[in-house]
Structures are given as structure tokens and as C-alpha cells.
Design a protein around this motif. Structure first.
Motif, PDB file in Angstrom:
ATOM      1  N   THR A  11       0.834  -1.202   0.000  1.00  0.00           N
ATOM      2  CA  THR A  11       0.000   0.000   0.000  1.00  0.00           C
ATOM      3  C   THR A  11       0.868   1.251   0.000  1.00  0.00           C
ATOM      4  O   THR A  11       0.638   2.174  -0.789  1.00  0.00           O
ATOM      5  N   ILE A  49      -7.861  -0.704  -1.373  1.00  0.00           N
ATOM      6  CA  ILE A  49      -6.568  -0.239  -0.876  1.00  0.00           C
ATOM      7  C   ILE A  49      -6.809   0.922   0.084  1.00  0.00           C
ATOM      8  O   ILE A  49      -7.732   1.716  -0.105  1.00  0.00           O
ATOM      9  N   GLU A  50      -6.035   0.994   1.152  1.00  0.00           N
ATOM     10  CA  GLU A  50      -6.222   2.043   2.153  1.00  0.00           C
ATOM     11  C   GLU A  50      -5.596   3.357   1.686  1.00  0.00           C
ATOM     12  O   GLU A  50      -4.574   3.360   1.014  1.00  0.00           O
TER      13      GLU A  50
END
Length: 108
Positions: A11, A49-50
Motif C-alpha cells: 500500500t 486499498i487504504e
């Protein structure tokens, strides 16, 4: 090159690449590159996805007026934390990516 999406820092690596692209968009004042970055970011968020704190780097800062791709600067009553971005900028990015507020123009 092999890419492992389960890599612990995948990420952060994704957002690091996005920060590099945002810096290039700011350096060249390239609106089409900026718009592509936004599309990629929204797609990544939709896939789970963060958004990392540095995600605010893709928008101008409502506190110090740093443009897309630029770091924030200290201003009176708005000190910077370890992320080097004002929390209001990160919050604006989160809201914009979720579609809660319109995406501001990237360049003044």
C-alpha cells in the motif's frame, strides 16, 4: 519484475508511486496527469486499498495553499505533524476520494 500484492508495504509503495506522479504533475502543471492520478486513486480505493496519510499530497492544502505534489509548510496555529501534511488536507483528500466533496482544482 514480479509484484507481490500481499507484500507488507504494498500500500505504501503504491502511494509512494502516486506521490511521485503528483510531484511530476505539479512540476509540469499537467492537469491531464493530475486527472489520471485521481482516477487511479479512486479505482484503488474502490478495490479496497487504504488511503495513507500522505494521500492528501494529491490535493492543494486549504491551510497553507501548497499545491498538488508539494509538501505543506508550517503556518501560525497550524503546526505540521510527522506526516508533513496538514490534517485538514488529508481529511479533504479522504472526502474528495469518497465523493463527499467536489475535487478542487490542483493548481492555482
Amino acid at each position: 519484475m514480479q509484484i507481490n500484492i500481499d507484500e507488507p508495504d504494498a500500500t505504501e509503495q503504491f502511494w509512494a508511486g502516486m506521490r511521485e506522479a503528483a510531484a511530476a504533475a505539479a512540476r509540469h502543471r499537467d492537469n491531464s496527469l493530475y486527472e489520471a492520478i485521481v482516477k487511479i486513486g479512486k479505482s484503488a480505493l474502490a478495490q479496497g486499498i487504504e488511503l495513507v496519510p500522505s494521500g492528501g499530497l494529491f490535493l492543494w492544502c486549504p491551510i497553507c495553499s501548497a499545491q498538488s505534489g508539494q509538501q505543506c509548510i508550517n503556518t501560525p496555529r497550524h503546526p505540521l505533524d510527522e506526516s508533513r501534511l496538514h490534517p485538514e488536507r488529508t481529511e479533504l483528500a479522504e472526502k474528495a476520494m469518497r465523493g463527499e466533496v467536489p475535487l478542487p482544482k490542483p493548481f492555482g
